[in-house]
Design a protein around this motif. Structure first.
Motif, short mmCIF file in Angstrom:
data_model
loop_
_atom_site.label_atom_id
_atom_site.label_comp_id
_atom_site.label_asym_id
_atom_site.label_seq_id
_atom_site.Cartn_x
_atom_site.Cartn_y
_atom_site.Cartn_z
N ALA A 14 0.31 -0.28 -4.21
CA ALA A 14 0.57 1.13 -3.91
C ALA A 14 0.07 1.49 -2.51
CB ALA A 14 -0.08 2.02 -4.96
N LEU A 15 -1.11 1.01 -2.15
CA LEU A 15 -1.65 1.30 -0.82
C LEU A 15 -0.82 0.63 0.28
CD1 LEU A 15 -5.49 1.08 -1.42
CD2 LEU A 15 -4.13 3.12 -0.98
N THR A 16 -0.30 -0.55 0.02
CA THR A 16 0.55 -1.24 0.99
C THR A 16 1.83 -0.45 1.23
OG1 THR A 16 -0.34 -3.36 0.27
CG2 THR A 16 1.73 -3.40 1.47
N ALA A 20 2.94 1.57 4.74
CA ALA A 20 4.20 1.33 5.44
C ALA A 20 4.98 2.63 5.63
CB ALA A 20 5.05 0.32 4.66
N VAL A 21 4.99 3.48 4.62
CA VAL A 21 5.69 4.76 4.72
C VAL A 21 5.04 5.65 5.76
CG1 VAL A 21 6.21 6.89 3.46
CG2 VAL A 21 6.64 4.69 2.39
N VAL A 22 3.71 5.74 5.74
CA VAL A 22 3.00 6.58 6.70
C VAL A 22 3.21 6.07 8.12
CG1 VAL A 22 0.69 7.26 7.46
CG2 VAL A 22 1.30 7.45 5.07
N GLY A 24 5.79 4.40 9.26
CA GLY A 24 7.17 4.72 9.63
C GLY A 24 7.33 6.19 9.97
N VAL A 25 6.74 7.06 9.18
CA VAL A 25 6.83 8.50 9.42
C VAL A 25 6.10 8.86 10.72
CG1 VAL A 25 6.16 10.78 8.55
CG2 VAL A 25 7.17 9.11 7.02
N PHE A 26 4.98 8.19 11.00
CA PHE A 26 4.25 8.45 12.24
C PHE A 26 5.12 8.17 13.45
CE2 PHE A 26 1.69 6.64 15.68
CZ PHE A 26 0.97 7.75 16.03
N TRP A 27 5.78 7.03 13.47
CA TRP A 27 6.61 6.70 14.63
C TRP A 27 7.83 7.60 14.73
CZ3 TRP A 27 4.48 4.73 18.50
CH2 TRP A 27 3.45 3.81 18.36
#
Length: 51
Positions: A14-16, A20-22, A24-27
């Motif tokens: 879940a943390l992985t 990855a989502v965070v 991607g959203v950051f960029w």
């Protein structure tokens, strides 16, 4: 013992996925911010040249 390992693996997975989502959203936010600033600068230059 197997149950503890399974829970830890589930938390790790879940943390992985969340990481990855965070990331991607950051960029996407960085690219959106750069494009917004570019558009604002272009609009300011165009409006200044009309007056």
């Amino acid at each position: 013992m197997v149950r503890i390992i399974a829970v830890l693996l589930a938390i790790w997975l879940a943390l992985t996925i969340l990481g990855a989502v965070v990331k991607g959203v950051f960029w996407l936010a960085v690219v959106g911010g750069v494009l917004f600033l570019g558009t604002a600068a272009y609009g300011a230059i165009k409006s200044r040249s009309k007056t």
